[in-house]
Scaffold this motif. Structure first.
Motif, PDB file in Angstrom:
ATOM      1  N   PRO A 129       0.725  -0.840   0.030  1.00 27.80           N
ATOM      2  CA  PRO A 129      -0.059   0.243   0.026  1.00 27.80           C
ATOM      3  C   PRO A 129       0.520   0.583  -0.206  1.00 27.80           C
ATOM      4  CG  PRO A 129      -0.912  -1.805   1.890  1.00 27.80           C
ATOM      5  CD  PRO A 129       0.538  -2.456   1.175  1.00 27.80           C
ATOM      6  N   GLU A 130       1.756   0.827   0.200  1.00 31.92           N
ATOM      7  CA  GLU A 130       2.994   2.190   0.436  1.00 31.92           C
ATOM      8  C   GLU A 130       3.717   2.782  -1.230  1.00 31.92           C
ATOM      9  OE1 GLU A 130       2.838   4.081   3.412  1.00 31.92           O
ATOM     10  OE2 GLU A 130       2.936   2.094   4.776  1.00 31.92           O
ATOM     11  N   PHE A 131       3.231   2.204  -1.873  1.00 28.58           N
ATOM     12  CA  PHE A 131       3.750   2.217  -2.940  1.00 28.58           C
ATOM     13  C   PHE A 131       2.254   2.566  -4.352  1.00 28.58           C
ATOM     14  CE2 PHE A 131       6.995  -0.084  -1.261  1.00 28.58           C
ATOM     15  CZ  PHE A 131       8.170   0.013  -2.132  1.00 28.58           C
ATOM     16  N   ALA A 141       0.642   4.408  -8.989  1.00 28.72           N
ATOM     17  CA  ALA A 141       1.557   3.781  -8.096  1.00 28.72           C
ATOM     18  C   ALA A 141       2.377   5.513  -8.228  1.00 28.72           C
ATOM     19  CB  ALA A 141       2.640   3.478  -9.086  1.00 28.72           C
ATOM     20  N   GLN A 142       3.573   4.856  -7.410  1.00 30.53           N
ATOM     21  CA  GLN A 142       3.754   6.181  -5.940  1.00 30.53           C
ATOM     22  C   GLN A 142       5.151   5.461  -5.424  1.00 30.53           C
ATOM     23  OE1 GLN A 142       1.451   8.412  -2.596  1.00 30.53           O
ATOM     24  NE2 GLN A 142       2.048   6.214  -1.748  1.00 30.53           N
ATOM     25  N   ILE A 143       6.585   6.910  -5.502  1.00 34.25           N
ATOM     26  CA  ILE A 143       7.791   5.409  -4.305  1.00 34.25           C
ATOM     27  C   ILE A 143       7.302   7.075  -3.037  1.00 34.25           C
ATOM     28  CG2 ILE A 143       9.994   6.643  -4.606  1.00 34.25           C
ATOM     29  CD1 ILE A 143      10.159   6.649  -6.996  1.00 34.25           C
TER      30      ILE A 143
END
Length: 353
Positions: A129-131, A141-143
């Motif tokens: 979930p952190e991505f 999508a995220q870093i």
């Protein structure tokens, strides 16, 4: 009368309250909810019992997916964290279900592989979930931020380390099951302690430290040798002793395959004889050795020894024992007497003469 009606209303109200609580628990507040997915998983499994062939497997596969998705949804609504980490307890539950689904077997749902991979899968589920970012309608999508990435790396690495230790436990357990003679080094009482100092002289270990398989081999070999030599013509016994190396190895291989057939360590045992003349001049000393060729904390290894005395006994025509010099050599037979217990020696076996 009014009191009676009040009691009846209270009685029915109590059961209505229970019914309403169960209804709220079981009835999904809306169609798109975690309860719906759990009900679909139960419905799929019920249908899978009624189906056959690939349809049965397909429905059961769908049931697992619904169960995993529903459990993950429910446990992440209000997550309870594992103390000291940011891993939700729900990730552990979901990770266990994923591990059982991916690596379990129909006949044995929980296997060593499911337990080994459980921590790592749970860590990956926590990190996913952190991505993923976005809102209820869109996802991107995220870093993660550097602080979050650091937490993810520590969590995943720690869980991989835990999986490695669990794997090591199963490996050691399998080794000690297939190679029980390794227990001579007392693995059960130490944390991988290796002896670095070897005794200067031969030592006999306490009885409880003698490998049982080695004793089993020698006892069985002793019985077979006694059956072949006892009451046998002395001339035939002497010929047998000349070829003792071949004969004893043959008997040893038969015994090892028979007694140790269920253990992999049967390939690490061998049986050899050692023969010497008795100082009195009559008879021979036959040493039966079961030699361990596997790993050991003893630098030169170890072996078990059982000594036997093979002597000529003269038998008269009346079947009574007399001195050898007073009888016909044709009536001389062998008598063999072996030690009751096996000796455990931590040294290289003596050379053959």
């Amino acid at each position: 009368m009014q009191t009676l009606f009040k009691e009846i209303f209270v009685f029915f109200g109590f059961f209505l309250g229970i019914f309403e609580g169960v209804r709220k628990l079981l009835l999904p507040p809306k169609a798109y909810s975690w309860q719906t997915l759990i009900y679909l998983s139960v419905f799929s499994w019920v249908l899978s019992f009624l189906a056959v062939g690939y349809v049965k497997n397909l429905i059961a596969f769908s049931g697992w997916l619904f169960l995993i998705a529903g459990t993950a949804w429910y446990t992440t609504d209000d997550p309870l964290r594992v103390p000291g980490t940011f891993m939700p307890v729900g990730a552990l539950i979901t990770g266990f279900l994923v591990s059982v689904f991916a690596f379990g077997h129909p006949e044995d749902v929980i296997t060593p592989r499911t337990i080994i991979l459980w921590p790592t899968i749970s860590a990956i589920i926590t990190a996913i979930p952190e991505f993923i970012g976005g809102d209820d309608t869109t996802t991107t999508a995220q870093i993660p931020e550097p602080e979050v990435r650091e937490k993810i790396i520590i969590l995943v690495s720690s869980c991989i380390l835990i999986s490695c230790w669990i794997q090591f436990y199963f490996v050691m357990n399998n080794w000690l099951t297939q190679y029980p003679s390794l227990m001579i080094d007392n693995f059960q009482r130490s944390t991988f302690v290796v002896r670095v100092a070897e005794p200067e002289t031969k030592t006999q270990a306490p009885e409880q430290n003698i490998p049982k398989n080695g004793v089993t081999i020698l006892d069985a070999v002793q019985k077979k040798v006694e059956q072949e030599l006892n009451k046998t013509s002395w001339s035939e016994v002497e010929r047998w002793l000349l070829e003792a190396t071949t004969e004893v190895k043959k008997i040893g291989n038969e015994v090892i395959n028979q007694k140790l057939g269920e253990y992999e360590e049967r390939k690490l045992w061998r049986v050899e004889p050692r023969i010497a003349n008795i100082k009195s001049g009559y008879g021979y000393k036959l040493d039966l050795l079961s030699i361990w060729t596997g790993p050991s904390s003893h630098h030169q290894g170890y072996y078990l020894q059982k000594s036997c005395r093979v002597e000529p006994i003269a038998v008269s025509r009346r079947s009574s024992r007399v001195a050898v010099s007073e009888s016909d050599p044709k009536n001389t037979v062998a008598e063999i007497e072996c030690d009751r217990l096996s000796k455990f020696i931590t040294d290289a076996p003596p050379p053959q003469q």
